[in-house]
Design a protein around this motif. Structure first.
Motif, PDB file in Angstrom:
ATOM      1  N   GLN A  49       3.811   7.711  -3.973  1.00  0.00           N
ATOM      2  CA  GLN A  49       3.379   6.777  -2.973  1.00  0.00           C
ATOM      3  C   GLN A  49       4.591   5.735  -2.904  1.00  0.00           C
ATOM      4  O   GLN A  49       4.758   5.035  -1.898  1.00  0.00           O
ATOM      5  N   LEU A  53      11.231   5.891   1.865  1.00  0.00           N
ATOM      6  CA  LEU A  53      11.228   6.552   3.301  1.00  0.00           C
ATOM      7  C   LEU A  53      10.469   5.801   4.347  1.00  0.00           C
ATOM      8  O   LEU A  53      10.460   6.153   5.304  1.00  0.00           O
ATOM      9  N   ASN A  54      10.006   4.677   3.903  1.00  0.00           N
ATOM     10  CA  ASN A  54       9.056   3.634   4.857  1.00  0.00           C
ATOM     11  C   ASN A  54       8.200   4.423   5.480  1.00  0.00           C
ATOM     12  O   ASN A  54       8.046   4.200   6.718  1.00  0.00           O
ATOM     13  N   LEU A  55       7.412   5.221   4.766  1.00  0.00           N
ATOM     14  CA  LEU A  55       6.340   5.994   5.425  1.00  0.00           C
ATOM     15  C   LEU A  55       5.257   5.643   4.611  1.00  0.00           C
ATOM     16  O   LEU A  55       5.228   5.539   3.553  1.00  0.00           O
ATOM     17  N   SER A  56       3.687   5.360   5.223  1.00  0.00           N
ATOM     18  CA  SER A  56       2.649   4.911   4.521  1.00  0.00           C
ATOM     19  C   SER A  56       1.995   6.414   4.638  1.00  0.00           C
ATOM     20  O   SER A  56       1.541   7.012   5.578  1.00  0.00           O
ATOM     21  N   ILE A  57       1.547   6.834   3.354  1.00  0.00           N
ATOM     22  CA  ILE A  57       0.785   7.874   3.287  1.00  0.00           C
ATOM     23  C   ILE A  57      -0.753   7.443   2.207  1.00  0.00           C
ATOM     24  O   ILE A  57      -0.339   6.968   1.022  1.00  0.00           O
ATOM     25  N   PHE A  64       7.534   7.132  -0.995  1.00  0.00           N
ATOM     26  CA  PHE A  64       7.222   7.029   0.406  1.00  0.00           C
ATOM     27  C   PHE A  64       7.262   5.770   1.095  1.00  0.00           C
ATOM     28  O   PHE A  64       7.658   5.618   2.132  1.00  0.00           O
ATOM     29  N   ARG A  65       6.607   4.816   0.427  1.00  0.00           N
ATOM     30  CA  ARG A  65       6.301   3.728   1.218  1.00  0.00           C
ATOM     31  C   ARG A  65       7.856   2.707   1.297  1.00  0.00           C
ATOM     32  O   ARG A  65       7.920   2.238   2.066  1.00  0.00           O
ATOM     33  N   TYR A  66       8.290   2.661   0.165  1.00  0.00           N
ATOM     34  CA  TYR A  66       9.518   1.911  -0.074  1.00  0.00           C
ATOM     35  C   TYR A  66      10.923   2.668   0.164  1.00  0.00           C
ATOM     36  O   TYR A  66      11.911   2.090   0.590  1.00  0.00           O
TER      37      TYR A  66
END
Length: 172
Positions: free
Chosen positions: A34, A41-45, A37-39
């Protein structure tokens, strides 16, 4: 025969610890995923949060039911440590009866509610809530059995261990 049961109990407890460690590792891995991905890849899952919460619920209740020993539970040591063997036996009997009654009275409603939750699912992974919360039924039954055993032992005259600060450790 008793040695065989003790060995089997120790083996089962060891496997429960293995399962608990695996769940904790899974929760940690999903947590790291998490963060990446969040920090990174700048994607929120969202499913990672869902898995973390589900594993946390299972870790706490499964661990309390099958891994944590009675002597490792939190108590008011101020009263417990200063009490005589007889007083600790009386306190154990009172607590055992109270918890057996509380869990026993609530168990039918808990089972009914958990069964009812089959109509709801989690947002991302679509896990049925009755599967997710079924561990609470297992926990409640385990607590009833544990406190029946402790109560019977206390009635038979076996006092629970007094707290010994010289034996306090981190659990290792």
């Amino acid at each position: 025969m008793s040695e065989r049961y003790n060995a089997l109990g120790q083996w089962l407890r060891g496997r429960a610890e293995n399962i608990l460690a695996f769940m904790l590792f899974g929760m940690f891995a999903v947590f790291l995923l998490q963060i990446v991905f969040r920090y990174g890849l700048n994607l929120s899952i969202g499913w990672t949060h869902e898995v973390s919460v589900a594993l946390w619920i299972w870790i706490v209740l499964f661990g309390s039911a099958f891994v944590v020993r009675e002597s490792e539970e939190i108590r008011f040591d101020f009263f417990w440590a200063g009490a005589s063997d007889r007083a600790r036996r009386v306190m154990t009997i009172i607590i055992a009866v109270a918890l057996i009654v509380a869990f026993g009275v609530s168990l039918p409603a808990v089972i009914d509610y958990v069964s009812f939750m089959k109509v709801e699912k989690t947002a991302y992974l679509k896990i049925r809530f009755d599967y997710l919360y079924s561990i609470y039924v297992v926990f409640a039954v385990a607590m009833i059995v544990r406190y029946m055993w402790l109560g019977i032992q206390s009635i038979r005259g076996k006092a629970p261990e007094a707290f010994d600060p010289t034996k306090a450790s981190s659990g290792v």
